[in-house]
Motif scaffolding. Structure first.
Motif, PDB file in Angstrom:
ATOM      1  N   TYR A 200       0.851  -1.186   0.000  1.00  0.00           N
ATOM      2  CA  TYR A 200       0.000   0.000   0.000  1.00  0.00           C
ATOM      3  C   TYR A 200       0.893   1.246   0.000  1.00  0.00           C
ATOM      4  O   TYR A 200       2.103   1.179   0.261  1.00  0.00           O
ATOM      5  N   THR A 300     -11.143   2.722  -9.434  1.00  0.00           N
ATOM      6  CA  THR A 300      -9.807   2.155  -9.661  1.00  0.00           C
ATOM      7  C   THR A 300      -9.767   0.638  -9.506  1.00  0.00           C
ATOM      8  O   THR A 300      -8.819  -0.003  -9.976  1.00  0.00           O
ATOM      9  N   LYS A 302      -9.290  -0.756  -6.730  1.00  0.00           N
ATOM     10  CA  LYS A 302      -8.315  -1.007  -5.675  1.00  0.00           C
ATOM     11  C   LYS A 302      -8.938  -0.675  -4.316  1.00  0.00           C
ATOM     12  O   LYS A 302      -9.877   0.123  -4.224  1.00  0.00           O
ATOM     13  N   TYR A 303      -8.351  -1.250  -3.276  1.00  0.00           N
ATOM     14  CA  TYR A 303      -8.829  -0.965  -1.925  1.00  0.00           C
ATOM     15  C   TYR A 303      -8.133   0.267  -1.363  1.00  0.00           C
ATOM     16  O   TYR A 303      -6.954   0.520  -1.641  1.00  0.00           O
ATOM     17  N   GLN A 304      -8.884   1.023  -0.590  1.00  0.00           N
ATOM     18  CA  GLN A 304      -8.328   2.196   0.063  1.00  0.00           C
ATOM     19  C   GLN A 304      -8.947   2.340   1.447  1.00  0.00           C
ATOM     20  O   GLN A 304      -9.999   1.761   1.729  1.00  0.00           O
ATOM     21  N   TYR A 351      -3.696   3.564   0.193  1.00  0.00           N
ATOM     22  CA  TYR A 351      -4.124   3.101  -1.124  1.00  0.00           C
ATOM     23  C   TYR A 351      -3.364   1.829  -1.462  1.00  0.00           C
ATOM     24  O   TYR A 351      -2.139   1.793  -1.347  1.00  0.00           O
ATOM     25  N   LYS A 352      -4.090   0.800  -1.891  1.00  0.00           N
ATOM     26  CA  LYS A 352      -3.414  -0.426  -2.280  1.00  0.00           C
ATOM     27  C   LYS A 352      -2.784  -0.246  -3.653  1.00  0.00           C
ATOM     28  O   LYS A 352      -3.389   0.326  -4.557  1.00  0.00           O
TER      29      LYS A 352
END
Length: 353
Positions: A200, A300, A302-304, A351-352
């Motif tokens: 991350y 995105t 993506k994980y956040q 953010y990943k």
């Protein structure tokens, strides 16, 4: 003494004659019915049960409800109950008579109800062989189940509801709902190593109110489901600490006073701990903390997880969690070096990569 005995013998036949006397003929009135056994508990599917009585007269039996019927053969009463699709239990009284004697028994039929007293509103299952078992208090029938996704199903065995999920190969958390009877249950399927572990970016501004953005790399690793903890590792500054992960809402807490490792400063061993900043104040107390909640950014993919001040420090707004050096593992102002490890970043979001 002899005279008293003689009077007693004279009175005895008179009592017997009164007991046997009847205005409709010479027969004995039977006033007692002994219920030997009664098998009158029925499932919703219905069926038959029996009542066995002992009495000297002719037996009759009448039910108080039309869904419950009776037939008599000597001292055996057969009770037949029809199929039932109601939710509440129902009852029928059966009046048994023989001469002037009476007895009452009750037939009990279960309704189509079930209880999940230990069921929660949501569960987490693993990506591979994911399932959850929920005990049933009553399993009078198998309640219908309906899922809003094709990877969830339910079955029933040994007094339990077993909810199963097919293997998740998406690399993402997925969510579905399954309704058991009238109970709606949310299922989240993920494994930490396949969904949340990895690299991350710890992204924030260089001042509390500024707009200049900088980053530090951080790895999520070593998740332990038994303790519910994972390690946050900052490889660029050789800092790491364990944090508690909440499987229910995918959140984790970062507080002051977390031990992050050792280093050497001015030829002296130094200890690295987290420290929190709020409105110009600093603290290394573990009572003050912020939380992060992982969520998928649909834009995105993506994980956040943004940092959230939960108000742990009274009216002060916590804007940063950073790393500092202490001279010993006793944290106080005397032992504080006032030296930061890594970058001082405020209003952080993870953010990943």
């Amino acid at each position: 003494m002899m005279r008293k005995i003689y009077l007693f013998l004279i009175a005895l036949p008179l009592f017997f004659l009164v007991a046997c006397e009847s205005g409709e003929g010479d027969y004995e009135v039977q006033k007692s019915i002994n219920v030997v056994s009664a098998d009158l508990t029925f499932q919703p599917s219905g069926g038959t049960g029996t009542v066995v009585v002992e009495t000297q007269g002719t037996v009759t039996a009448v039910s108080s409800r039309p869904w419950c019927t009776t037939s008599v053969n000597g001292g055996t009463i057969t009770v037949t109950v029809s199929e039932y699709d109601g939710l509440d239990n129902r009852y029928a009284d059966i009046l048994i008579t023989s001469g002037e004697g009476t007895a009452k028994v009750t037939a009990h039929q279960y309704g189509l109800y079930f209880l999940l007293p230990e069921a929660e509103d949501s569960y987490h299952v693993e990506d591979v062989n994911g399932f959850v078992e929920i005990p049933l208090t009553h399993n009078n029938y198998e309640p219908e189940s309906e899922a809003d996704v094709d990877w969830l199903s339910a079955s029933y065995a040994d007094g339990k509801v077993i909810i199963k999920a097919t293997d998740n190969t998406t690399g993402l958390l997925r969510t579905g709902n399954i309704t058991i009877g009238t109970k709606k249950i949310k299922i989240e399927q993920w494994s930490f190593d396949s969904v949340f572990a990895g690299e991350y970016y710890w992204v924030g501004t260089t001042t509390a109110t500024g707009s200049v953005v900088d980053t530090m790399k951080v790895n999520f690793k070593d998740y332990d489901p038994e303790s519910g903890t994972f390690t946050m590792d900052f490889p660029e500054v050789n800092v790491s600490f364990k944090t508690q992960f909440n499987e229910k809402d995918l959140s984790f807490k970062v507080s002051g006073a977390l031990y992050c490792g050792e280093t050497v400063y001015k030829d002296t061993k130094a200890y690295i701990y987290t420290i929190v900043y709020a409105d110009g104040y600093v603290s290394w107390s573990s009572s003050y903390y912020v939380t992060f909640t992982l969520a998928l950014d649909k834009t995105t993919g993506k994980y956040q997880a943004p940092m959230v001040d939960v108000g742990s420090w009274a009216n002060k707004k916590i804007s940063s969690v950073q790393f500092e050096l202490f001279k010993s593992q006793t944290l106080n102002s005397t032992n504080r070096w006032r030296v930061a490890v890594g970058k001082k970043l405020y209003n952080v979001t993870l953010y990943k990569k």
